[in-house]
Scaffold this motif. Structure first.
Motif, PDB file in Angstrom:
ATOM      1  N   THR A  62       0.436   2.580  -5.480  1.00 25.52           N
ATOM      2  CA  THR A  62       0.973   2.391  -4.139  1.00 25.52           C
ATOM      3  C   THR A  62       0.117   3.129  -3.116  1.00 25.52           C
ATOM      4  O   THR A  62      -0.192   2.594  -2.043  1.00 25.52           O
ATOM      5  N   ASP A  63      -0.287   4.336  -3.457  1.00 25.03           N
ATOM      6  CA  ASP A  63      -1.149   5.118  -2.553  1.00 25.03           C
ATOM      7  C   ASP A  63      -2.498   4.440  -2.355  1.00 25.03           C
ATOM      8  O   ASP A  63      -3.003   4.346  -1.230  1.00 25.03           O
ATOM      9  N   TYR A  64      -3.092   3.959  -3.437  1.00 29.22           N
ATOM     10  CA  TYR A  64      -4.380   3.273  -3.339  1.00 29.22           C
ATOM     11  C   TYR A  64      -4.255   1.993  -2.513  1.00 29.22           C
ATOM     12  O   TYR A  64      -5.134   1.656  -1.729  1.00 29.22           O
ATOM     13  N   GLU A  65      -3.161   1.283  -2.707  1.00 31.74           N
ATOM     14  CA  GLU A  65      -2.927   0.045  -1.962  1.00 31.74           C
ATOM     15  C   GLU A  65      -2.865   0.343  -0.463  1.00 31.74           C
ATOM     16  O   GLU A  65      -3.449  -0.382   0.345  1.00 31.74           O
ATOM     17  N   ALA A  66      -2.180   1.421  -0.102  1.00 29.19           N
ATOM     18  CA  ALA A  66      -2.073   1.809   1.311  1.00 29.19           C
ATOM     19  C   ALA A  66      -3.438   2.164   1.903  1.00 29.19           C
ATOM     20  O   ALA A  66      -3.660   2.010   3.105  1.00 29.19           O
ATOM     21  N   LEU A  67      -4.347   2.633   1.055  1.00 28.47           N
ATOM     22  CA  LEU A  67      -5.695   2.991   1.505  1.00 28.47           C
ATOM     23  C   LEU A  67      -6.655   1.803   1.467  1.00 28.47           C
ATOM     24  O   LEU A  67      -7.836   1.937   1.795  1.00 28.47           O
ATOM     25  N   ASN A  92       2.971   5.126  -8.720  1.00 26.96           N
ATOM     26  CA  ASN A  92       2.904   5.863  -7.449  1.00 26.96           C
ATOM     27  C   ASN A  92       1.479   5.925  -6.920  1.00 26.96           C
ATOM     28  O   ASN A  92       1.231   5.733  -5.728  1.00 26.96           O
ATOM     29  N   ALA A  93       0.545   6.182  -7.809  1.00 24.68           N
ATOM     30  CA  ALA A  93      -0.858   6.238  -7.402  1.00 24.68           C
ATOM     31  C   ALA A  93      -1.336   4.862  -6.943  1.00 24.68           C
ATOM     32  O   ALA A  93      -2.098   4.761  -5.972  1.00 24.68           O
ATOM     33  N   ALA A 115      -5.814   0.008  -7.367  1.00 27.18           N
ATOM     34  CA  ALA A 115      -4.367  -0.176  -7.495  1.00 27.18           C
ATOM     35  C   ALA A 115      -4.046  -1.183  -8.598  1.00 27.18           C
ATOM     36  O   ALA A 115      -3.133  -0.966  -9.397  1.00 27.18           O
TER      37      ALA A 115
END
Length: 126
Positions: A97-102, A94-95, A108
């Motif tokens: 995915t969040d890092y990838e979005a940022l 989950n983290a 990631a």
């Protein structure tokens, strides 16, 4: 399914990962073992009810001497261990995915490597 518990496999994996200098695996396995240790901890009791019904504080009636304050830890089942490590994997994914979005692709990638290092041990459990 293997006869060796998940905890024992993780402990062996930590030693092996350290020898191999696999920092991603070391981080992941240490974190998982830490989560297991935290789950085994018993809650602290600040108030103790004395035999006469009075409530004693953390110092009144305190025990002393080597090991006098030791408390038995919670016994976790193999299923408990699997749940804890599965949660560690999910948390990393989950983290990631969040890092990838940022746009933080390196962070990631590292989290996905850590998740993969833990998944190997979960696969051995099935």
């Amino acid at each position: 399914m293997t006869d060796v518990s998940l905890r024992v496999r993780l402990q062996a994996a930590l030693r092996q990962s350290m020898k191999e200098r696999d920092t991603m695996a070391v981080k992941a396995v240490r974190s998982a073992l830490g989560s297991i240790a935290n789950a085994e901890a018993v809650e602290r009791q600040d108030e103790i009810v004395a035999p006469d019904g009075n409530i004693e504080g953390p110092i009144a009636g305190a025990v002393h001497g080597l090991g006098a304050g030791d408390v038995a830890r919670k016994e976790l089942t193999e299923l408990d261990l699997i749940r804890i490590v599965t949660a560690e994997v999910a948390e990393r994914l989950n983290a990631a995915t969040d890092y990838e979005a940022l746009g933080q692709h390196e962070a990631a990638r590292e989290l996905r490597q850590q998740a993969a290092a833990l998944k190997v041990h979960l696969a051995e459990t099935r």
